[in-house]
Write a protein that holds these residues in place. Structure first.
Motif: not given
Length: 220
Positions: A151-156
């Motif tokens: 699952i792709p890591f998405v940075r805030v």
């Protein structure tokens, strides 16, 4: 309803969160095995950045992704224990001036939101009662509660912060003019402009110029 928005890295926590996390992984015998995986994943981006081939934003994103993906195969319990341990140490180093502001705002019925690119399990381990809501970069697990790299890591970060804030508050009537926001970086300019009372904390050079120009409060 009045809200108070808080950044974490450089604002509530006066040091570089990523370096603190890196040292904890490297120096703790329990987690040292993961550090080797982190170095292997991150090395190409690190050297590319040194050679000015990788932009700063891409470098930062890859650093966080490589870090959390180093825990590949670890259970959710193990990952959360790690963040709880490092978070406990970091709590002792919080910027007490900002902590006092947070407490004052809570006492005066502000809806407090912590929003950061830092990992959400760490933020939740550090702040169990201080915030009405916490938004951080999520750690993804599979159905067996094992950390997943599929699952792709998405940075805030940046504009994504605004989207997440607005989405969370979409069913609430917010008095933005009486709301507050705290940050140390010009990357949070959109968040600071969202409220009537922006406060900059030990700001970077660009943000300090903007704050002085607009008469914003500066906490040093």
């Amino acid at each position: 309803m009045k809200v108070a928005l808080f950044d974490f890295d450089g604002t509530l926590y006066p040091y570089e969160t990523f370096q603190t996390l890196r040292y904890h992984m490297r120096d703790n015998p329990k987690y040292k095995k993961y550090y080797k995986h982190f170095v292997r994943r991150f090395a190409p981006t690190y050297f590319g950045h040194k050679l000015k081939l990788v932009p700063e934003l891409q470098f930062q994103n890859k650093a966080l992704e490589s870090y959390i993906y180093a825990f590949k195969g670890a259970s959710k319990d193990e990952v959360e224990t790690f963040f709880s341990e490092v978070g406990e140490a970091m709590r002792e180093q919080l910027n007490q001036t900002v902590v006092e502001r947070l407490q004052w705002l809570r006492d005066n019925d502000y809806y407090t939101i912590l929003i950061s690119g830092a990992f959400q399990p760490m933020l939740k381990a550090m702040f169990k009662d201080e915030f009405s809501h916490i938004i951080g970069s999520e750690v993804n697990y599979n159905k067996k509660d094992v950390l997943s790299t599929k699952i792709p890591f998405v940075r805030v970060f940046g504009a994504r912060k605004i989207d997440l804030i607005r989405n969370h508050l979409k069913h609430k009537n917010i008095d933005w003019d009486k709301s507050h926001a705290y940050s140390d970086s010009a990357t949070d300019l959109s968040m600071l402009k969202l409220v009537g009372h922006p406060v900059v904390v030990k700001p970077d050079t660009n943000l300090k110029i903007i704050a002085n120009k607009n008469g914003w409060e500066i906490l040093n």
